[in-house]
Design a protein around this motif. Structure first.
Motif, short mmCIF file in Angstrom:
data_model
loop_
_atom_site.label_atom_id
_atom_site.label_comp_id
_atom_site.label_asym_id
_atom_site.label_seq_id
_atom_site.Cartn_x
_atom_site.Cartn_y
_atom_site.Cartn_z
N ILE A 14 31.27 31.67 36.81
CA ILE A 14 32.48 32.42 36.49
C ILE A 14 32.58 32.45 34.97
N ARG A 16 33.74 32.41 31.12
CA ARG A 16 34.66 31.47 30.47
C ARG A 16 36.04 32.07 30.23
N ARG A 18 39.50 34.03 30.64
CA ARG A 18 40.40 34.37 31.73
C ARG A 18 41.56 35.20 31.14
N ARG A 43 42.57 36.73 35.48
CA ARG A 43 41.34 37.25 36.07
C ARG A 43 40.18 36.88 35.16
N ALA A 44 39.06 36.51 35.76
CA ALA A 44 37.87 36.18 34.99
C ALA A 44 37.27 37.45 34.41
N GLY A 154 38.00 40.78 39.27
CA GLY A 154 37.47 39.75 38.39
C GLY A 154 35.96 39.79 38.38
N ALA A 156 32.25 37.70 38.41
CA ALA A 156 31.67 36.42 38.83
C ALA A 156 30.32 36.66 39.48
N VAL A 263 40.57 33.83 39.56
CA VAL A 263 39.35 34.59 39.28
C VAL A 263 39.58 36.09 39.46
N SER A 266 36.07 39.50 43.06
CA SER A 266 34.79 39.75 42.39
C SER A 266 33.85 40.61 43.23
N SER A 318 33.03 25.73 36.99
CA SER A 318 33.24 27.00 36.31
C SER A 318 34.72 27.26 36.08
N GLY A 322 37.25 27.39 32.09
CA GLY A 322 37.99 28.59 31.70
C GLY A 322 38.88 28.40 30.49
#
Length: 482
Positions: A14, A16, A18, A43-44, A154, A156, A263, A266, A318, A322
């Motif tokens: 995931i 880093r 966010r 959200r990533a 997101g 990932a 996240v 994804s 992961s 974040g």
């Protein structure tokens, strides 16, 4: 040791950064006030130098250590956002992982459940005695500014090593249906998805189609809802998973966290990501159901063994890595949704000759250096003549992979003059544990992260993009070690 067919290893990646959903709403609320209900959580988001290939590489490295990659017989990469329409994306991953040239590789795309469909095929092949297959899923979707997709999606990637042996999860069977139910679509050459009305999707697609697949699948597999300990539904819309669980008589506490708040959805990667998260804490004997939706339904049934291998970082690691990001405009720029004046320093021709990339692919894509078989001196790049000042041996070099070795900063600088999509540009000299030194770019860093002696790790990233020919160049960069 009992030999079963199933998941031998698993891993995840995931990004880093966010992005805070509140920052998205703060910028767009004047226009799209209805997004307020989605403005919680984060959200990533992939960095400017990440894409589905780089994320897949990191997920694969998390799952399979360097010294065990020789057993991999084939690799697949599932995504609807692959960087190349006509270049083997999984082939780039294979090179980055320094897998044997005899490794098979293929890309899988075209819908949201292609990862689980490829997984079912890999499990069937494993039952027939095929060599371990590394199934990867990675996604980095574009979304229109001020859209619901921008809030809920997101970025990932996740990896599953499939085969026979001491498995983490034993494969018990699957059930699939295919129906051309178009909840959303994206035509070739378009950047953004077009979605239909959400209530219709929920009622006819999620509740109707998945509900029927659960009924038929459980009957075919000989289980009931009461037998299920972990129910994985990679749909982040509120209440969907809980409603399906109730319909299938699955206990409410069995419903897995969808990682929607931390996240985001994804896409193709989400079923693998949630399965990896479940496997991190699953106890022996637990039955796990994984559901995937997209022009039909895939339903897979596993049983956790309580043994097998754990990932290096996994989903939990992961998530812990974040960093909150509130810079919405920077993210828009990195995604190509905001044009900025990049100045003359950004006008350099980034052409990558195919001949040099071919000749140096081990060094460029795999970060393979050289070690003198006579003196033990390590160098990057590898050359015919050793750099040992006391013994310039000729033809004594052997391949020496550096990507999975620890490193530390020897010198560094922060350059605000050269062009960078995320200024300033950090780079410096690093020393590898066990020998070897190179000048490297740093990424995923802030000013406080960079100091002499700092431990670093290598990650596969985008080096530059040849915008004239639309070609992405990859290399390895240093990031702060966890």
């Amino acid at each position: 040791m009992t030999s079963e067919t199933g998941i031998l290893r698993f891993g995840a990646y995931i990004p880093r950064n966010r992005l805070q959903r509140s920052a998205i709403f703060a910028a767009n609320g004047w226009f799209a006030g209805g997004l307020k209900g989605l403005a919680k959580g984060e959200r990533a988001i992939a960095n400017w130098d990440e894409d589905p290939i780089t994320m897949a590489v990191e997920a694969a490295r998390d799952a399979v250590p360097e010294d065990q990659r020789g057993a991999v017989g084939s690799v697949s990469l599932a995504s609807t956002t692959l960087p190349f329409a006509d270049r083997l994306n999984s082939g780039v991953v294979k090179e980055a992982l320094t897998l044997n040239d005899a490794t098979g590789a293929f890309d899988v795309t075209g819908g949201q459940r292609v990862a689980t469909s490829a997984l079912i095929q890999a499990l069937a092949a494993a039952k027939g005695g095929a060599k371990p297959h590394l199934a990867l899923a990675s996604e980095m979707r574009l979304s229109r500014p001020a859209s619901e997709s921008e809030m809920v999606q997101g970025d990932a990637a996740a990896a599953l090593l499939i085969g026979q042996g001491d498995v983490v999860a034993k494969y018990l069977g699957s059930h699939s249906v295919t129906i051309d139910f178009v909840d959303h679509f994206r035509s070739s050459g378009q950047d953004f998805d077009y979605s239909w009305e959400s209530r219709w999707i929920r009622d006819e697609g999620y509740s109707g189609m998945i509900g029927a697949a659960l009924t038929d699948g459980f009957a075919a597999l000989g289980v009931t809802g009461a037998d299920i300990d972990r129910f994985i539904v990679p749909i982040t819309a509120r209440g969907v998973a809980e409603g399906l669980a109730k319909k299938a008589a699955i206990r409410a506490e069995a419903v897995a966290d969808r990682l929607g708040d931390s996240v985001g959805d994804s896409g193709v990667a989400h079923p693998f990501l949630l399965l990896a998260a479940a496997l991190e804490t699953a106890r022996a004997g637990e039955k796990i159901v994984l559901v995937a939706f997209g022009q039909g339904v895939d339903l897979l049934l596993f049983e956790a063994t309580g043994s097998g291998a754990s990932p290096a970082r996994g989903v939990a690691g992961s998530l812990a890595r974040g960093v909150k990001d509130g810079n919405y405009l920077r993210w828009l720029f990195h995604r190509g949704n905001l044009g900025l004046d990049r100045g003359m320093r950004a006008e350099a021709d980034q052409k990558q000759p195919g001949t040099t990339l071919w000749r140096n692919r081990k060094a460029v894509l795999g970060l393979v250096g050289g070690r003198c078989a006579k003196t033990g001196v390590v160098q990057f790049p590898r050359s015919d003549i050793s750099v040992n000042p006391n013994d310039h041996g000729f033809g004594t070099q052997e391949d020496y992979p550096l990507a999975d070795r620890k490193a530390r900063i020897v010198t560094y600088t922060a350059d605000a003059l050269t062009y960078s999509p995320a200024p300033p540009s950090y780079y410096g000299m690093i020393d590898f544990e066990g020998g070897g030194r190179m000048m490297a770019e740093f990424t995923d860093v802030e000013a406080d992260d960079v100091e002499v002696g700092r431990d670093m790790a290598m990650m596969f990233r985008i080096k530059a993009i040849d915008e004239i020919r639309d070609f992405t160049k990859y290399f390895w960069k240093a990031v702060p070690a966890a």
